[in-house]
Write a protein that holds these residues in place. Structure first.
Motif, PDB file in Angstrom:
ATOM      1  N   GLN A  19       0.838  -1.197   0.000  1.00 18.74           N
ATOM      2  CA  GLN A  19       0.000   0.000   0.000  1.00 18.74           C
ATOM      3  C   GLN A  19       0.880   1.255   0.000  1.00 18.74           C
ATOM      4  N   THR A  20       1.846   1.277   0.901  1.00 18.69           N
ATOM      5  CA  THR A  20       2.741   2.429   1.025  1.00 18.69           C
ATOM      6  C   THR A  20       3.517   2.655  -0.265  1.00 18.69           C
ATOM      7  N   PHE A  21       3.991   1.553  -0.869  1.00 20.68           N
ATOM      8  CA  PHE A  21       4.796   1.733  -2.075  1.00 20.68           C
ATOM      9  C   PHE A  21       3.964   2.366  -3.196  1.00 20.68           C
ATOM     10  N   GLY A  22       2.692   1.996  -3.288  1.00 17.23           N
ATOM     11  CA  GLY A  22       1.820   2.606  -4.293  1.00 17.23           C
ATOM     12  C   GLY A  22       1.693   4.110  -4.064  1.00 17.23           C
ATOM     13  N   ASP A  23       1.626   4.505  -2.796  1.00 13.58           N
ATOM     14  CA  ASP A  23       1.538   5.936  -2.492  1.00 13.58           C
ATOM     15  C   ASP A  23       2.820   6.663  -2.926  1.00 13.58           C
ATOM     16  N   TRP A  24       3.972   6.028  -2.723  1.00  7.89           N
ATOM     17  CA  TRP A  24       5.236   6.648  -3.169  1.00  7.89           C
ATOM     18  C   TRP A  24       5.246   6.807  -4.688  1.00  7.89           C
ATOM     19  N   LEU A  25       4.744   5.780  -5.386  1.00  6.97           N
ATOM     20  CA  LEU A  25       4.693   5.869  -6.852  1.00  6.97           C
ATOM     21  C   LEU A  25       3.802   7.022  -7.288  1.00  6.97           C
ATOM     22  N   ARG A  26       2.645   7.150  -6.618  1.00 10.05           N
ATOM     23  CA  ARG A  26       1.737   8.259  -6.945  1.00 10.05           C
ATOM     24  C   ARG A  26       2.417   9.593  -6.652  1.00 10.05           C
ATOM     25  N   ASP A  27       3.152   9.652  -5.532  1.00  9.37           N
ATOM     26  CA  ASP A  27       3.857  10.886  -5.171  1.00  9.37           C
ATOM     27  C   ASP A  27       4.825  11.308  -6.268  1.00  9.37           C
ATOM     28  N   CYS A  28       5.439  10.330  -6.948  1.00 11.60           N
ATOM     29  CA  CYS A  28       6.393  10.758  -7.988  1.00 11.60           C
ATOM     30  C   CYS A  28       5.737  10.869  -9.361  1.00 11.60           C
ATOM     31  N   GLY A  29       4.408  10.853  -9.375  1.00 13.04           N
ATOM     32  CA  GLY A  29       3.717  11.219 -10.617  1.00 13.04           C
ATOM     33  C   GLY A  29       3.333  10.061 -11.502  1.00 13.04           C
ATOM     34  N   ALA A  30       3.593   8.829 -11.068  1.00 16.95           N
ATOM     35  CA  ALA A  30       3.230   7.680 -11.891  1.00 16.95           C
ATOM     36  C   ALA A  30       1.730   7.448 -11.843  1.00 16.95           C
ATOM     37  N   ARG A  31       1.218   6.848 -12.905  1.00 19.33           N
ATOM     38  CA  ARG A  31      -0.160   6.346 -12.878  1.00 19.33           C
ATOM     39  C   ARG A  31      -0.083   4.967 -12.247  1.00 19.33           C
ATOM     40  N   VAL A  32      -0.887   4.735 -11.215  1.00 23.01           N
ATOM     41  CA  VAL A  32      -0.770   3.493 -10.451  1.00 23.01           C
ATOM     42  C   VAL A  32      -2.039   2.663 -10.551  1.00 23.01           C
ATOM     43  N   ILE A  33      -1.864   1.416 -10.952  1.00 24.22           N
ATOM     44  CA  ILE A  33      -2.978   0.465 -10.938  1.00 24.22           C
ATOM     45  C   ILE A  33      -2.721  -0.470  -9.765  1.00 24.22           C
TER      46      ILE A  33
END
Ligand code: PLP
Length: 318
Positions: A19-33
């Motif tokens: 869960q946390t890693f997805g939030d980091w990805l979103r923080d750096c601007g990635a589109r996250v599925i």
């Protein structure tokens, strides 16, 4: 460094770290599925395959190997095959699995494999290592948003340390953590990694078997034994019995036991028995089950501590 705007990431969630890693990805601007599975299971290669079918644009996959917080472990080798077939970059969090079970980034096609010393390695928190594939270096070099001029910049480390012949460190190292890491690695080498991993595996199996023999309505939280992580065993308390209360009572009898309640909402129903490093022994498992048994008995539940201890000894003798 390897993800940003333009990245489509498949983020697998088998516990809070995913869960946390997805939030980091979103923080750096990635589109996250996000692909979330129930915490009492593991994700399957088939589910990853289906995600690529639905979203062929996925070019990054993040996965947690073992989740210390939920007690499950995922089939990385099979998942790696699927990820490679689709050409996506494969990130693996092996912080909780390293030292407890085999971690084979090259064989599994992992591009970025992150480990820490504070779980099964029984070492210090505050140091971490990452392996980086050629593909991952290329992705970073092409990413204008990748960190630079920072202690945390992998590209800086590559250019000035690896490509510079590993002569001068870029920054002053964290001295105490490095010394603690060295001591930790020496201890693992003295025992041999296979022996260390076998200890973790035996501790987890003994905890699972012991909890079932103990009774009192306690059950392995992770349903299938093959999905259960050797680094930590999670147990489900019966309905109406607060896991955090049971853990608090057990710890009152021995504060050194490696017991914790699940985080957040899981504190109601999940007990964690950690098998980190020196705690991965039959003695610690016996102590943990005896203390949990006493706590459950105080709550009026019927338990058989002798049977639990026998189950632990049977696993150890096997
Ligand atoms: C413990 C753990 C981490 C690291 O957590 P810290 O914040 O460094 O303690 C990362 N991933 C997983 C799967 C872990 O179990």
């Amino acid at each position: 460094g390897t993800a940003g705007p333009g990245t489509t990431a498949l983020n697998v969630i088998t516990g809070p770290y995913g869960q946390t890693f997805g939030d980091w990805l979103r923080d750096c601007g990635a589109r996250v599925i996000d692909l979330a599975v129930p915490f009492h299971t593991a994700v399957t290669a088939r589910q990853i395959h289906d995600a690529f079918k639905r979203h062929p644009e996925i070019d990054f996959v993040s996965l947690v190997h073992a989740e210390a917080a939920t007690g499950n472990t995922n089939p990385v080798a099979e998942i790696g095959e699927v990820v490679r077939k689709h050409g996506a970059l494969f990130y693996l969090d092996a912080v909780a699995s390293i030292g407890a079970e085999p971690v084979l980034p090259d064989a599994w096609g992992v591009d970025l494999c992150v480990i820490g010393a504070q779980k099964a390695m029984g070492g210090p928190a505050g140091v971490s290592a990452v392996s980086v594939s050629e593909r991952a270096w290329a992705r970073m070099a092409a990413n204008p948003g990748a960190p630079r001029r920072s202690y945390l910049s992998l590209l800086d480390w590559k250019e000035r340390w690896i490509d510079g012949g590993r002569r001068a460190l870029l920054h002053a190292p964290a001295q105490l953590e490095m010394l603690a890491l060295e001591a930790c690695v020496e201890r693992i080498e003295a025992d041999g990694p296979d022996v260390v991993m076998a200890r973790h595996r035996a501790a987890a199996r003994a905890t699972r078997a012991g909890a079932v023999a103990l009774g009192g309505g306690l059950e392995p939280y992770v349903r299938e034994a093959r999905d259960a992580a050797p680094v930590a065993t999670t147990l489900r308390t019966p309905a109406g019995v607060e896991a955090s209360e049971v853990v608090a009572r057990a710890l009152a009898s021995d504060p050194a036991l490696p017991l914790a309640a699940g985080g957040g909402a899981l504190a109601k129903e999940m007990i964690r028995v950690n098998h980190y490093g020196k705690d991965a022994t039959a003695g610690v498992v016996r102590g943990s089950l005896a203390a949990l048994g006493a706590a459950l008995a105080e709550k009026g539940l019927t338990v058989d501590v002798e049977a639990a201890l026998r189950a632990v000894d049977d696993i150890n003798a096997a």
